[in-house]
Design an enzyme around this catalytic site. Structure first.
Site, PDB file in Angstrom:
ATOM      1  N   ASN A  41      30.566-107.983  51.740  1.00 14.00           N
ATOM      2  CA  ASN A  41      29.852-108.477  52.910  1.00 14.00           C
ATOM      3  C   ASN A  41      29.695-109.987  52.788  1.00 14.00           C
ATOM      4  O   ASN A  41      29.554-110.540  51.693  1.00 14.00           O
ATOM      5  CB  ASN A  41      28.510-107.771  53.094  1.00 14.00           C
ATOM      6  N   GLU A  43      27.477-112.904  54.755  1.00 13.93           N
ATOM      7  CA  GLU A  43      26.437-113.179  55.747  1.00 13.93           C
ATOM      8  C   GLU A  43      26.609-114.571  56.347  1.00 13.93           C
ATOM      9  O   GLU A  43      27.322-115.420  55.812  1.00 13.93           O
ATOM     10  CB  GLU A  43      25.055-113.054  55.100  1.00 13.93           C
ATOM     11  N   ASN A  44      25.911-114.773  57.456  1.00 17.02           N
ATOM     12  CA  ASN A  44      25.922-116.050  58.154  1.00 17.02           C
ATOM     13  C   ASN A  44      24.513-116.290  58.669  1.00 17.02           C
ATOM     14  O   ASN A  44      23.813-115.338  59.020  1.00 17.02           O
ATOM     15  CB  ASN A  44      26.945-115.980  59.307  1.00 17.02           C
ATOM     16  N   ALA A  45      24.113-117.555  58.743  1.00 17.01           N
ATOM     17  CA  ALA A  45      22.770-117.879  59.241  1.00 17.01           C
ATOM     18  C   ALA A  45      22.558-117.338  60.653  1.00 17.01           C
ATOM     19  O   ALA A  45      21.446-116.976  61.017  1.00 17.01           O
ATOM     20  CB  ALA A  45      22.536-119.381  59.204  1.00 17.01           C
ATOM     21  N   GLU A  54      33.266-103.200  54.327  1.00 19.20           N
ATOM     22  CA  GLU A  54      34.338-102.299  54.748  1.00 19.20           C
ATOM     23  C   GLU A  54      35.336-103.031  55.641  1.00 19.20           C
ATOM     24  O   GLU A  54      36.547-102.885  55.492  1.00 19.20           O
ATOM     25  CB  GLU A  54      33.778-101.098  55.514  1.00 19.20           C
ATOM     26  N   CYS A  84      31.093 -99.913  61.312  1.00 20.85           N
ATOM     27  CA  CYS A  84      32.124 -99.676  60.290  1.00 20.85           C
ATOM     28  C   CYS A  84      32.664 -98.251  60.369  1.00 20.85           C
ATOM     29  O   CYS A  84      33.841 -98.014  60.103  1.00 20.85           O
ATOM     30  CB  CYS A  84      31.579 -99.973  58.900  1.00 20.85           C
TER      31      CYS A  84
END
Length: 123
Positions: A41, A43-45, A54, A84
């Site tokens: 995974n 993440e982004n702000a 996945e 997913c």
């Protein structure tokens, strides 16, 4: 086979980029010809722009030349989210394994995880 992919996914999860949730997820795809590709995974702000493990593993498989029906199995460190599950269904993955909260490993066919999926109508 399911346990070894989950264990590999747990090792891969350490590479995840999850500075906001601190919830690292890993996935390992095994292709029909035995190749293994990893995903984590990211993440982004802007939260909706994050990518699940996945999906990143399946994208790696596509880049390597694999498509629906060519993925034999996937091991994941957590139960897949609804989005997913749609991806897993579309790639027709016969063996989806993940570690449950109690430590046991669950294994399902993708269509068992999302029995009423969305598909394109027959043309």
């Amino acid at each position: 086979m399911s346990k070894d992919l989950v264990v590999k996914a747990e090792a891969v999860a350490e590479k995840a980029y999850a500075p906001y949730s601190n919830y690292n997820v890993g996935a390992v795809v095994r292709t029909a010809d035995g190749r293994e590709l990893e995903g984590v995974n990211v993440e982004n702000a802007a939260y909706p722009l994050g990518v699940c493990a996945e999906k990143s593993a399946l994208v790696a498989a596509v880049v390597a030349g694999y498509g629906p029906g060519q993925i034999a199995a996937i091991g994941i460190t957590a139960s897949p989210c609804g989005g997913c599950r749609q991806w897993l269904h579309e790639f027709k993955i016969p063996e989806v394994s993940f570690r449950r909260d109690d430590g046991s490993i669950a294994t399902y066919k993708a269509d068992e995880l999302l029995p009423d999926t969305w598909d394109f109508p027959d043309a």
